[in-house]
Design a protein around this motif. Sequence first.
Motif, PDB file in Angstrom:
ATOM      1  N   ALA A 107       0.846  -1.194   0.000  1.00  0.00           N
ATOM      2  CA  ALA A 107       0.000   0.000   0.000  1.00  0.00           C
ATOM      3  C   ALA A 107       0.876   1.237   0.000  1.00  0.00           C
ATOM      4  CB  ALA A 107      -0.935   0.014   1.210  1.00  0.00           C
ATOM      5  N   ILE A 108       0.379   2.287  -0.628  1.00  0.00           N
ATOM      6  CA  ILE A 108       1.083   3.567  -0.687  1.00  0.00           C
ATOM      7  C   ILE A 108       0.118   4.655  -0.249  1.00  0.00           C
ATOM      8  CG2 ILE A 108       2.348   5.196  -2.138  1.00  0.00           C
ATOM      9  CD1 ILE A 108       2.811   2.799  -4.089  1.00  0.00           C
ATOM     10  N   VAL A 109       0.548   5.439   0.718  1.00  0.00           N
ATOM     11  CA  VAL A 109      -0.215   6.583   1.206  1.00  0.00           C
ATOM     12  C   VAL A 109       0.420   7.833   0.606  1.00  0.00           C
ATOM     13  CG1 VAL A 109      -0.890   7.865   3.264  1.00  0.00           C
ATOM     14  CG2 VAL A 109      -0.836   5.361   3.320  1.00  0.00           C
ATOM     15  N   VAL A 110      -0.393   8.737   0.063  1.00  0.00           N
ATOM     16  CA  VAL A 110       0.152   9.866  -0.677  1.00  0.00           C
ATOM     17  C   VAL A 110      -0.565  11.167  -0.329  1.00  0.00           C
ATOM     18  CG1 VAL A 110      -1.335   9.335  -2.652  1.00  0.00           C
ATOM     19  CG2 VAL A 110       0.666  10.765  -3.010  1.00  0.00           C
ATOM     20  N   ASN A 111       0.223  12.236  -0.147  1.00  0.00           N
ATOM     21  CA  ASN A 111      -0.288  13.600  -0.051  1.00  0.00           C
ATOM     22  C   ASN A 111       0.084  14.252  -1.373  1.00  0.00           C
ATOM     23  OD1 ASN A 111      -0.916  16.289   0.629  1.00  0.00           O
ATOM     24  ND2 ASN A 111      -0.353  15.971   2.760  1.00  0.00           N
ATOM     25  N   ALA A 112      -0.870  14.328  -2.285  1.00  0.00           N
ATOM     26  CA  ALA A 112      -0.592  14.578  -3.704  1.00  0.00           C
ATOM     27  C   ALA A 112      -0.335  16.054  -4.000  1.00  0.00           C
ATOM     28  CB  ALA A 112      -1.744  14.071  -4.551  1.00  0.00           C
ATOM     29  N   GLN A 113       0.696  16.309  -4.800  1.00  0.00           N
ATOM     30  CA  GLN A 113       1.008  17.678  -5.216  1.00  0.00           C
ATOM     31  C   GLN A 113       0.003  18.228  -6.220  1.00  0.00           C
ATOM     32  OE1 GLN A 113       3.186  18.718  -2.648  1.00  0.00           O
ATOM     33  NE2 GLN A 113       3.548  20.125  -4.339  1.00  0.00           N
ATOM     34  N   ASN A 114      -0.675  17.345  -6.940  1.00  0.00           N
ATOM     35  CA  ASN A 114      -1.640  17.778  -7.943  1.00  0.00           C
ATOM     36  C   ASN A 114      -2.748  16.734  -8.013  1.00  0.00           C
ATOM     37  OD1 ASN A 114      -2.787  17.766 -10.830  1.00  0.00           O
ATOM     38  ND2 ASN A 114      -1.703  19.716 -10.768  1.00  0.00           N
ATOM     39  N   PRO A 115      -4.010  17.143  -7.976  1.00  0.00           N
ATOM     40  CA  PRO A 115      -5.098  16.160  -7.898  1.00  0.00           C
ATOM     41  C   PRO A 115      -5.369  15.406  -9.192  1.00  0.00           C
ATOM     42  CG  PRO A 115      -6.002  18.367  -8.010  1.00  0.00           C
ATOM     43  CD  PRO A 115      -4.509  18.530  -7.882  1.00  0.00           C
ATOM     44  N   THR A 116      -4.904  15.942 -10.323  1.00  0.00           N
ATOM     45  CA  THR A 116      -5.310  15.379 -11.621  1.00  0.00           C
ATOM     46  C   THR A 116      -4.186  14.734 -12.406  1.00  0.00           C
ATOM     47  OG1 THR A 116      -4.978  17.511 -12.731  1.00  0.00           O
ATOM     48  CG2 THR A 116      -7.170  17.072 -11.827  1.00  0.00           C
ATOM     49  N   ALA A 117      -2.935  14.865 -11.969  1.00  0.00           N
ATOM     50  CA  ALA A 117      -1.795  14.427 -12.784  1.00  0.00           C
ATOM     51  C   ALA A 117      -1.409  12.970 -12.569  1.00  0.00           C
ATOM     52  CB  ALA A 117      -0.587  15.324 -12.492  1.00  0.00           C
ATOM     53  N   PHE A 118      -2.123  12.265 -11.705  1.00  0.00           N
ATOM     54  CA  PHE A 118      -1.668  10.953 -11.272  1.00  0.00           C
ATOM     55  C   PHE A 118      -2.362   9.786 -11.981  1.00  0.00           C
ATOM     56  CE2 PHE A 118      -0.057  13.717  -8.123  1.00  0.00           C
ATOM     57  CZ  PHE A 118       0.957  13.059  -7.440  1.00  0.00           C
ATOM     58  N   ALA A 119      -3.155  10.063 -13.023  1.00  0.00           N
ATOM     59  CA  ALA A 119      -3.944   9.003 -13.657  1.00  0.00           C
ATOM     60  C   ALA A 119      -3.113   7.783 -14.065  1.00  0.00           C
ATOM     61  CB  ALA A 119      -4.714   9.550 -14.856  1.00  0.00           C
ATOM     62  N   PRO A 120      -1.966   7.948 -14.732  1.00  0.00           N
ATOM     63  CA  PRO A 120      -1.191   6.759 -15.134  1.00  0.00           C
ATOM     64  C   PRO A 120      -0.686   5.939 -13.951  1.00  0.00           C
ATOM     65  CG  PRO A 120      -0.525   8.675 -16.420  1.00  0.00           C
ATOM     66  CD  PRO A 120      -1.392   9.185 -15.315  1.00  0.00           C
ATOM     67  N   VAL A 121      -0.224   6.610 -12.891  1.00  0.00           N
ATOM     68  CA  VAL A 121       0.310   5.865 -11.754  1.00  0.00           C
ATOM     69  C   VAL A 121      -0.820   5.218 -10.948  1.00  0.00           C
ATOM     70  CG1 VAL A 121       0.402   7.686  -9.978  1.00  0.00           C
ATOM     71  CG2 VAL A 121       2.139   5.916 -10.032  1.00  0.00           C
ATOM     72  N   ALA A 128      -1.293  -3.515 -10.381  1.00  0.00           N
ATOM     73  CA  ALA A 128      -0.329  -4.269  -9.573  1.00  0.00           C
ATOM     74  C   ALA A 128      -0.922  -4.760  -8.255  1.00  0.00           C
ATOM     75  CB  ALA A 128       0.875  -3.380  -9.287  1.00  0.00           C
ATOM     76  N   GLY A 129      -2.169  -4.409  -7.974  1.00  0.00           N
ATOM     77  CA  GLY A 129      -2.778  -4.824  -6.722  1.00  0.00           C
ATOM     78  C   GLY A 129      -2.266  -4.052  -5.527  1.00  0.00           C
ATOM     79  N   VAL A 130      -1.774  -2.832  -5.762  1.00  0.00           N
ATOM     80  CA  VAL A 130      -1.273  -1.979  -4.687  1.00  0.00           C
ATOM     81  C   VAL A 130      -2.372  -1.002  -4.275  1.00  0.00           C
ATOM     82  CG1 VAL A 130       0.458  -0.264  -4.036  1.00  0.00           C
ATOM     83  CG2 VAL A 130       1.076  -2.138  -5.580  1.00  0.00           C
ATOM     84  N   ILE A 131      -2.703  -0.976  -3.010  1.00  0.00           N
ATOM     85  CA  ILE A 131      -3.751  -0.081  -2.520  1.00  0.00           C
ATOM     86  C   ILE A 131      -3.174   1.316  -2.366  1.00  0.00           C
ATOM     87  CG2 ILE A 131      -5.262   0.447  -0.568  1.00  0.00           C
ATOM     88  CD1 ILE A 131      -5.577  -2.579  -0.171  1.00  0.00           C
ATOM     89  N   LEU A 132      -3.843   2.286  -2.969  1.00  0.00           N
ATOM     90  CA  LEU A 132      -3.408   3.680  -2.955  1.00  0.00           C
ATOM     91  C   LEU A 132      -4.399   4.480  -2.115  1.00  0.00           C
ATOM     92  CD1 LEU A 132      -1.112   5.333  -4.291  1.00  0.00           C
ATOM     93  CD2 LEU A 132      -2.696   5.846  -6.156  1.00  0.00           C
ATOM     94  N   VAL A 133      -3.885   5.152  -1.078  1.00  0.00           N
ATOM     95  CA  VAL A 133      -4.719   5.970  -0.196  1.00  0.00           C
ATOM     96  C   VAL A 133      -4.178   7.392  -0.214  1.00  0.00           C
ATOM     97  CG1 VAL A 133      -5.622   6.321   2.136  1.00  0.00           C
ATOM     98  CG2 VAL A 133      -5.220   3.993   1.283  1.00  0.00           C
TER      99      VAL A 133
END
Length: 360
Positions: A107-121, A128-133
């Motif tokens: 799992a990866i916890v993220v405080n995102a720098q931009n709300p819309t730029a992360f679509a590919p990741v 990959a079955g990785v939980i993103l929070v």
Amino acid sequence: MLTTAGVALAEPAVVSGPATDPECHVPWAADTQFFQFPAKTGPFRVALANGYIANTWRIQMIQTAKAYASQPDVAAKLKEFKVVSTGEDVAAQIAAINNFIDSGYDAIVVNAQNPTAFAPVIKRAKEAGVILVAFDNILDTTDAINVNVDQKGLGVLWGNWLVKHIPEGGKVLEVRGVAGTSVDTDRHNGVQEALKASGKPFEIVEVVGKWDDGTAQKATADAIAVHQKFDGVTVQGGSTGTIQAMLDAGHAMVPVGGETENGFRKFCGAKAGEGLVCSSAGTGPAQVAVAIKTAIDALEGKIVPQSVKLPLAIVEDPDFKDGENFYSDQSDNFFVGNAFPTCGINFTAQEIMGQSKDDQ
């Protein structure tokens, strides 16, 4: 290489609520979906991918994450807890998340720098079955779990505070946060809408404070030098620095809507008789602990909302009380209200400040 079994873990089931822990995991809205991921066997590898670091809130957030991960009942569920901060470079933060995915984190916890730029990741994590929070600065997606307070509602609260205390309208200084983040945009929109909805003649002067005392202090000082006088102030963060700049410039104390810094609340308690009537509201950095808890709960197969709504910590004049909602014997550079009791999360200043701010 991803295995078929790994891909099979990617899709959570959309299930009926409530959440397994309904007091902590409150759905954002009535139509919020509930997720249930296939349960994994721990202990887990969890990473925190932070962006901006150069302010008190982010530093305290990193320290809080480490304090939470080191609590015995949490540490028992973690094989590894990794922290990386990448600054304001969106591409660098995305690269860090990709590296965690490639390294097999659960799992990866993220405080995102931009709300819309992360679509590919986000897509890569899902495959990959990785939980993103995401928390605080969240992601514009329903394929990750978001944990946040009502940031726009916070801006509305500050705006309404100024409307109440400047009934005829006037010139307002708005000290904004980090440009491009969802928190800055949402809080700004809330302030602007509340002031405009009042129908009063407000003039708004915007400066950038980056949620940082030093930056906000300089930005406020420069604004006072140019405009001479403001009838009210709203400051997203760096509130202590903003008040210090007003004092240094000999500016009259005026109504202020600000964050939950201990130093700001000290000023609010001490200067109320001089006209500093405050609304101190926000969300403590402990929401990172809620995000980590949410990630672990999801990994264990518990039901969680796709979007979790956390309560705001609010104190307003005349209710500032030393030893209760601010602490004169503690550092100014500490965010008060750093607890979410419904999630079993409550930290002392000593627990947090004993942790380092460095990557690990």
